[in-house]
Design an enzyme around this catalytic site. Structure first.
Site, PDB file in Angstrom:
ATOM      1  N   GLU A  62     -44.242  15.634 -29.336  1.00 38.96           N
ATOM      2  CA  GLU A  62     -43.185  15.436 -28.339  1.00 38.96           C
ATOM      3  C   GLU A  62     -43.732  15.529 -26.916  1.00 38.96           C
ATOM      4  O   GLU A  62     -44.685  16.264 -26.653  1.00 38.96           O
ATOM      5  CB  GLU A  62     -42.099  16.507 -28.512  1.00 38.96           C
ATOM      6  CG  GLU A  62     -41.454  16.507 -29.880  1.00 38.96           C
ATOM      7  CD  GLU A  62     -40.611  17.740 -30.132  1.00 38.96           C
ATOM      8  OE1 GLU A  62     -39.665  17.641 -30.945  1.00 38.96           O
ATOM      9  OE2 GLU A  62     -40.903  18.809 -29.543  1.00 38.96           O
ATOM     10  N   ASP A 233     -35.172  22.973 -34.783  1.00 37.79           N
ATOM     11  CA  ASP A 233     -35.525  22.352 -33.500  1.00 37.79           C
ATOM     12  C   ASP A 233     -35.936  20.893 -33.622  1.00 37.79           C
ATOM     13  O   ASP A 233     -36.610  20.359 -32.742  1.00 37.79           O
ATOM     14  CB  ASP A 233     -36.631  23.157 -32.813  1.00 37.79           C
ATOM     15  CG  ASP A 233     -37.899  23.260 -33.671  1.00 37.79           C
ATOM     16  OD1 ASP A 233     -37.931  22.666 -34.767  1.00 37.79           O
ATOM     17  OD2 ASP A 233     -38.848  23.932 -33.237  1.00 37.79           O
TER      18      ASP A 233
END
Length: 351
Positions: A62, A233
């Site tokens: 990410e 998450d």
């Protein structure tokens, strides 16, 4: 005026550890929490976007960017739960701050350790506004790399001094007990989640498996509890039974991201949630009653990383715990980049 336009301050893992130990872990967490709260109070001044994620069967990579108009920051971070089987970290990260006016980076730093610290500090900031007043006892479900940071942040900010630990791998709990020895905690290692939940006012769930899991079921959660849900998450990764969510007042960082990655991915897209920054800014109430169940659906957001980078930059300016990294090309004439190559070829040692 900076005459070394090619140089960017770089904080290595070694210097990050020295910085944290020089300041002291609890003081570092306290001061970092203050930075996070300050940036949450000016939440509306930041560019905000859900993190850019590249998912695979093995994990996720990410990028997490944001800017307040003067400074730009981003973090590169991965999440690969299977890494521990090969002796690798589940999460690794590095981050950058840059000057918006010039685009030049002003900081490059490791963020594996720093992310652990900022995650714990953010959890404790949320609990400061949402947990029962005077809460001193916390269960930590999942005793991996994040557990000690969570414990110390909650001690530093809220005075939590009693821990009830559970992990499916008992050696993880043993590691946690060993690392927290002598730091002011009473610790019980439990044989089940149900046992760990006995008598606690706060529960932190911080497991790593990249799947929909049910770490807590509805019958385990009594009234008045604050739930700090850290482990869920990314899409398809949750820890709480949906019935718990429906009984709780849910607080999130950035709804467009949390609806994709958090516990609330289990709920309809329009399910009502509250934004934590509005509580911190005094625009909405946090905990309003003794029987209220509060849930911080934590997924981690770029502004928290920005706060951490900002804090580290200030600290290295005071301590000198950084290296000079020759990162940016700086030709004598800005338009003559190729000439810089030619001059390096003529005098290779000078390059």
């Amino acid at each position: 005026m900076n005459l070394k336009l090619n140089v960017v301050p770089f904080v290595s893992v070694d210097n990050m550890m020295k910085l944290v130990l020089t300041i002291g872990v609890e003081r570092f967490l306290l001061e970092l929490a203050e930075c996070i709260e300050a940036d949450f109070r000016r939440w509306e001044s930041f560019d905000k976007t859900p993190r850019v994620a590249s998912h695979s069967r093995e994990g996720v990579i990410e990028l997490m960017p944001t800017s307040d108009g003067e400074v730009y920051g981003f973090k590169y971070v991965n999440g690969h739960p299977k890494n521990t089987r090969e002796g690798r970290q589940t999460v690794t990260a590095f981050g950058v701050l840059a000057d918006v006016a010039t685009g030049y980076p002003v900081l490059l730093t490791e963020m594996t350790i720093l992310t652990a610290l900022r995650t714990a500090a953010t959890s404790a900031v949320a609990a400061k506004h949402l947990a029962p007043k005077g809460a001193r006892t916390m269960a930590i479900i999942g005793n991996g790399a994040q557990a000690e940071f969570q414990a110390l942040a909650f001690k530093a900010l809220l005075g939590v001094d009693t821990l009830r630990l559970y992990d499916i791998d008992r050696s993880a709990s043993t590691k946690c007990v060993r690392n927290l020895a002598g730091l002011g905690f009473g610790i019980t290692v439990c044989n089940s989640i149900e046992e760990a939940m006995e008598g606690v006012q706060i529960v932190t769930t911080v497991t790593a498996d990249k799947q929909n899991a049910t770490i807590l079921t509805d019958n385990m959660v009594g009234s008045g509890l604050h739930i700090n849900a850290v482990g869920g998450d990314c899409p398809g990764k949750t820890e709480l039974h949906a019935d718990i969510l429906k009984r709780s007042d849910i607080f999130v960082e950035y709804p467009p991201q949390t609806r994709i990655e958090g516990e609330i991915q289990q709920l309809p897209a329009d399910y009502p949630v509250k934004e934590l920054w509005r509580v911190i800014a005094g625009l909405e109430p946090g905990r309003t009653g003794d029987r209220q169940i509060t849930l911080f659906d934590s997924v981690g957001f770029a502004i928290e990383d920005f706060s951490a980078l900002r804090y580290v930059k200030r600290q290295i300016e005071q301590t000198g715990l950084s290296d000079e990294l020759d990162l940016l090309a700086d030709p004598d004439e800005p338009r003559d980049l190729f000439g810089m190559l030619l001059r390096a070829a003529a005098t290779p040692n000078a390059a």
